[in-house]
Design a protein around this motif. Structure first.
Motif, PDB file in Angstrom:
ATOM      1  N   GLN A   1       0.814  -1.217   0.000  1.00  0.00           N
ATOM      2  CA  GLN A   1       0.000   0.000   0.000  1.00  0.00           C
ATOM      3  C   GLN A   1       0.849   1.269   0.000  1.00  0.00           C
ATOM      4  OE1 GLN A   1      -3.129   0.004   2.990  1.00  0.00           O
ATOM      5  NE2 GLN A   1      -3.249  -2.223   2.880  1.00  0.00           N
ATOM      6  N   ASN A   2       1.882   1.288   0.842  1.00  0.00           N
ATOM      7  CA  ASN A   2       2.756   2.455   0.963  1.00  0.00           C
ATOM      8  C   ASN A   2       4.203   1.983   1.064  1.00  0.00           C
ATOM      9  OD1 ASN A   2       0.674   4.792   1.690  1.00  0.00           O
ATOM     10  ND2 ASN A   2       0.150   3.016   2.964  1.00  0.00           N
ATOM     11  N   VAL A   3       5.059   2.538   0.230  1.00  0.00           N
ATOM     12  CA  VAL A   3       6.492   2.238   0.302  1.00  0.00           C
ATOM     13  C   VAL A   3       7.208   3.490   0.798  1.00  0.00           C
ATOM     14  CG1 VAL A   3       8.548   1.510  -0.950  1.00  0.00           C
ATOM     15  CG2 VAL A   3       6.310   0.602  -1.597  1.00  0.00           C
ATOM     16  N   ILE A   4       7.993   3.345   1.840  1.00  0.00           N
ATOM     17  CA  ILE A   4       8.783   4.452   2.373  1.00  0.00           C
ATOM     18  C   ILE A   4      10.242   4.044   2.279  1.00  0.00           C
ATOM     19  CG2 ILE A   4       9.248   5.936   4.354  1.00  0.00           C
ATOM     20  CD1 ILE A   4       6.143   4.214   4.831  1.00  0.00           C
ATOM     21  N   VAL A   5      10.956   4.574   1.311  1.00  0.00           N
ATOM     22  CA  VAL A   5      12.370   4.251   1.129  1.00  0.00           C
ATOM     23  C   VAL A   5      13.187   5.201   1.986  1.00  0.00           C
ATOM     24  CG1 VAL A   5      14.255   3.936  -0.505  1.00  0.00           C
ATOM     25  CG2 VAL A   5      11.887   3.542  -1.248  1.00  0.00           C
ATOM     26  N   THR A   6      13.932   4.648   2.937  1.00  0.00           N
ATOM     27  CA  THR A   6      14.756   5.493   3.804  1.00  0.00           C
ATOM     28  C   THR A   6      16.072   5.791   3.103  1.00  0.00           C
ATOM     29  OG1 THR A   6      15.583   3.524   4.967  1.00  0.00           O
ATOM     30  CG2 THR A   6      13.675   4.648   5.911  1.00  0.00           C
ATOM     31  N   LEU A   7      16.487   7.053   3.181  1.00  0.00           N
ATOM     32  CA  LEU A   7      17.640   7.546   2.415  1.00  0.00           C
ATOM     33  C   LEU A   7      18.709   8.150   3.308  1.00  0.00           C
ATOM     34  CD1 LEU A   7      15.533   9.313  -0.369  1.00  0.00           C
ATOM     35  CD2 LEU A   7      16.598   7.048  -0.509  1.00  0.00           C
ATOM     36  N   GLY A   8      18.799   7.687   4.553  1.00  0.00           N
ATOM     37  CA  GLY A   8      19.819   8.203   5.466  1.00  0.00           C
ATOM     38  C   GLY A   8      19.605   9.669   5.764  1.00  0.00           C
ATOM     39  N   SER A   9      20.697  10.438   5.736  1.00  0.00           N
ATOM     40  CA  SER A   9      20.613  11.857   6.071  1.00  0.00           C
ATOM     41  C   SER A   9      19.759  12.649   5.082  1.00  0.00           C
ATOM     42  CB  SER A   9      22.019  12.463   6.134  1.00  0.00           C
ATOM     43  OG  SER A   9      22.655  12.380   4.871  1.00  0.00           O
ATOM     44  N   LYS A  10      19.507  12.060   3.883  1.00  0.00           N
ATOM     45  CA  LYS A  10      18.684  12.748   2.878  1.00  0.00           C
ATOM     46  C   LYS A  10      17.193  12.636   3.176  1.00  0.00           C
ATOM     47  CE  LYS A  10      20.797  10.352  -0.259  1.00  0.00           C
ATOM     48  NZ  LYS A  10      21.197   9.738  -1.563  1.00  0.00           N
TER      49      LYS A  10
ATOM     50  N   ALA B   1       9.445   4.914  15.551  1.00  0.00           N
ATOM     51  CA  ALA B   1       8.814   6.234  15.567  1.00  0.00           C
ATOM     52  C   ALA B   1       7.658   6.308  14.577  1.00  0.00           C
ATOM     53  CB  ALA B   1       9.852   7.301  15.237  1.00  0.00           C
ATOM     54  N   LEU B   2       7.829   5.707  13.412  1.00  0.00           N
ATOM     55  CA  LEU B   2       6.762   5.690  12.413  1.00  0.00           C
ATOM     56  C   LEU B   2       5.508   5.033  12.987  1.00  0.00           C
ATOM     57  CD1 LEU B   2       5.903   6.145   9.408  1.00  0.00           C
ATOM     58  CD2 LEU B   2       6.734   3.819   8.981  1.00  0.00           C
ATOM     59  N   ALA B   3       5.679   3.891  13.643  1.00  0.00           N
ATOM     60  CA  ALA B   3       4.537   3.192  14.242  1.00  0.00           C
ATOM     61  C   ALA B   3       3.872   4.049  15.299  1.00  0.00           C
ATOM     62  CB  ALA B   3       5.001   1.868  14.849  1.00  0.00           C
ATOM     63  N   GLN B   4       4.663   4.665  16.158  1.00  0.00           N
ATOM     64  CA  GLN B   4       4.112   5.486  17.247  1.00  0.00           C
ATOM     65  C   GLN B   4       3.321   6.666  16.700  1.00  0.00           C
ATOM     66  OE1 GLN B   4       5.501   8.719  18.147  1.00  0.00           O
ATOM     67  NE2 GLN B   4       4.434   9.029  20.091  1.00  0.00           N
ATOM     68  N   GLN B   5       3.830   7.288  15.669  1.00  0.00           N
ATOM     69  CA  GLN B   5       3.146   8.446  15.101  1.00  0.00           C
ATOM     70  C   GLN B   5       1.868   8.051  14.365  1.00  0.00           C
ATOM     71  OE1 GLN B   5       4.383  12.150  14.970  1.00  0.00           O
ATOM     72  NE2 GLN B   5       4.720  11.096  16.903  1.00  0.00           N
TER      73      GLN B   5
ATOM     74  N   LEU C   1       0.807  10.325   7.057  1.00  0.00           N
ATOM     75  CA  LEU C   1       2.023   9.585   6.752  1.00  0.00           C
ATOM     76  C   LEU C   1       3.208  10.532   6.591  1.00  0.00           C
ATOM     77  CD1 LEU C   1       3.419   6.952   6.261  1.00  0.00           C
ATOM     78  CD2 LEU C   1       2.626   7.011   3.867  1.00  0.00           C
ATOM     79  N   GLU C   2       3.013  11.664   5.946  1.00  0.00           N
ATOM     80  CA  GLU C   2       4.120  12.607   5.783  1.00  0.00           C
ATOM     81  C   GLU C   2       4.586  13.145   7.141  1.00  0.00           C
ATOM     82  OE1 GLU C   2       5.217  16.810   3.497  1.00  0.00           O
ATOM     83  OE2 GLU C   2       3.396  15.704   2.953  1.00  0.00           O
ATOM     84  N   GLU C   3       3.659  13.481   8.025  1.00  0.00           N
ATOM     85  CA  GLU C   3       4.022  13.944   9.365  1.00  0.00           C
ATOM     86  C   GLU C   3       4.776  12.863  10.126  1.00  0.00           C
ATOM     87  OE1 GLU C   3       0.298  16.999  10.389  1.00  0.00           O
ATOM     88  OE2 GLU C   3       0.116  14.841  10.801  1.00  0.00           O
ATOM     89  N   ALA C   4       4.286  11.628  10.020  1.00  0.00           N
ATOM     90  CA  ALA C   4       4.912  10.521  10.736  1.00  0.00           C
ATOM     91  C   ALA C   4       6.328  10.275  10.235  1.00  0.00           C
ATOM     92  CB  ALA C   4       4.072   9.260  10.581  1.00  0.00           C
ATOM     93  N   VAL C   5       6.529  10.351   8.930  1.00  0.00           N
ATOM     94  CA  VAL C   5       7.852  10.116   8.356  1.00  0.00           C
ATOM     95  C   VAL C   5       8.816  11.237   8.736  1.00  0.00           C
ATOM     96  CG1 VAL C   5       9.141   9.992   6.176  1.00  0.00           C
ATOM     97  CG2 VAL C   5       7.052   8.651   6.484  1.00  0.00           C
ATOM     98  N   SER C   6       8.349  12.473   8.733  1.00  0.00           N
ATOM     99  CA  SER C   6       9.200  13.588   9.124  1.00  0.00           C
ATOM    100  C   SER C   6       9.659  13.441  10.576  1.00  0.00           C
ATOM    101  CB  SER C   6       8.454  14.909   8.935  1.00  0.00           C
ATOM    102  OG  SER C   6       9.294  16.001   9.283  1.00  0.00           O
ATOM    103  N   PHE C   7       8.739  13.083  11.447  1.00  0.00           N
ATOM    104  CA  PHE C   7       9.072  12.859  12.854  1.00  0.00           C
ATOM    105  C   PHE C   7      10.063  11.697  12.978  1.00  0.00           C
ATOM    106  CE2 PHE C   7       8.430  10.998  17.036  1.00  0.00           C
ATOM    107  CZ  PHE C   7       8.360  12.104  17.868  1.00  0.00           C
ATOM    108  N   ALA C   8       9.824  10.623  12.234  1.00  0.00           N
ATOM    109  CA  ALA C   8      10.715   9.469  12.270  1.00  0.00           C
ATOM    110  C   ALA C   8      12.109   9.826  11.763  1.00  0.00           C
ATOM    111  CB  ALA C   8      10.126   8.321  11.458  1.00  0.00           C
TER     112      ALA C   8
END
Length: 311
Positions: A219-228, A261-265, A272-279
């Protein structure tokens, strides 16, 4: 805001990390002199559970440790974080999982995991815990345990219409049927490449890989990019969420802190954007400290960090 009991159930590994610090990793056949050694509690499941708990979530963990000193220490550490441990069982046959971690001068790491008792958690075990899974608002899993067990846990959650966060690490090829039951898939670039069957080395190729995974049913893919930061890709489009560049001391558990953090948010009802930014902020704080669980920030630290960044 206080969340209710069993908002998050983490199904995952508990390991004792054996950490060596060195200027660089040795080449094949080479011996180097390291700078430091430490034992540190970790395991991707334990890290993610503690990350969420320190941010204020009520967390229950499902896992297995050995009947040994490391296992006793892990149980005590998890209990002291306020996490429910009644579903962490003790193996009579396997030792507690361990991870050999080499951390280079720039903070990058190389890890070998010996799963031990983690791998003993079976399909039958997870079926017996269906009632526990059914009480959760969100389920979090990784891939340091038996794959068939993880597939069963995801199937139960999907059947109960409970969102699933799957952190696909260590990376491996997964069945389309499994991916189609995942609400939030959180690969890094390497993992996204393995899952999609293509090379991922830029934001553009990360998006292409994510779209392949969407076609498989995620449903949703969140690719983590380190410091980016991270890239969110779903049916609504693609959205880059900036990171928080910091000096990395130790990148161990950076991804785990992000997932907790993503789960908690998401449990708190954030977008989802707010949760990812916090994470992203939580991950930035985690890389600024040594160790896995010892590096995970408290909610007050994250709030102070974000307040400073907004000034």
């Amino acid at each position: 805001m206080v969340v209710s009991k069993l908002d998050i159930v983490v199904i995952g590994s508990l390991n004792m990390d054996m950490v060596v610090r060195t200027n660089r990793s040795p080449d094949a056949g080479e011996t180097l002199i390291g700078q430091a050694f430490a034992l540190s509690p970790g395991g991707k499941g334990a890290n993610q559970a503690v990350a969420a708990a320190r941010l204020g979530a009520e967390v229950s963990m499902i896992g297995r440790v050995g009947k040994d000193t490391f296992g006793s220490e892990m149980l005590e550490i998890i209990r002291n974080e306020g996490i429910h441990i009644e579903h962490i069982s003790v193996s009579e046959h396997q030792a507690t999982g361990v991870a050999s971690i080499v951390i280079e001068e720039d903070g990058e790491n190389r890890i070998i995991v010996v799963p031990g008792a983690n791998i003993e958690l079976t399909v039958e075990d997870i079926q017996a815990l269906e009632a526990v899974i059914s009480q959760a608002k969100i389920i979090v899993l990784q891939l340091e345990m038996d794959l068939a067990m993880s597939e069963q846990a995801i199937a139960i959650a999907h059947r109960k219409r409970i969102p699933v966060i799957l952190n696909p690490a260590p990376a491996r090829v997964l069945k389309d049927e499994m991916l189609a039951q995942v609400s939030y898939l959180t690969p890094n670039e390497t993992e996204a490449g393995i899952l999609s069957g293509m090379t991922v080395d830029s934001a553009e190729t990360a998006e292409q890989a994510a779209r392949i995974l969407l076609q498989k049913g995620v449903q949703n893919v969140i690719v983590t990019l380190g410091s980016k930061g991270a890239l969110i890709v779903n049916a609504e489009g693609a959205k880059a969420v900036p990171g928080f560049p910091v000096k990395a001391v130790d990148t161990v558990a950076a991804g785990d802190s992000f997932n907790g953090a993503l789960a908690q948010q998401l449990v708190l009802g954030k977008t989802l954007e707010e949760a990812v930014s916090f994470a992203n902020a939580v991950g930035a704080l985690a890389v600024g400290k040594e160790g896995a669980i010892p590096s995970l920030p408290q909610l007050s630290e994250v709030e102070q960090f974000l307040n400073r960044k907004s000034l």
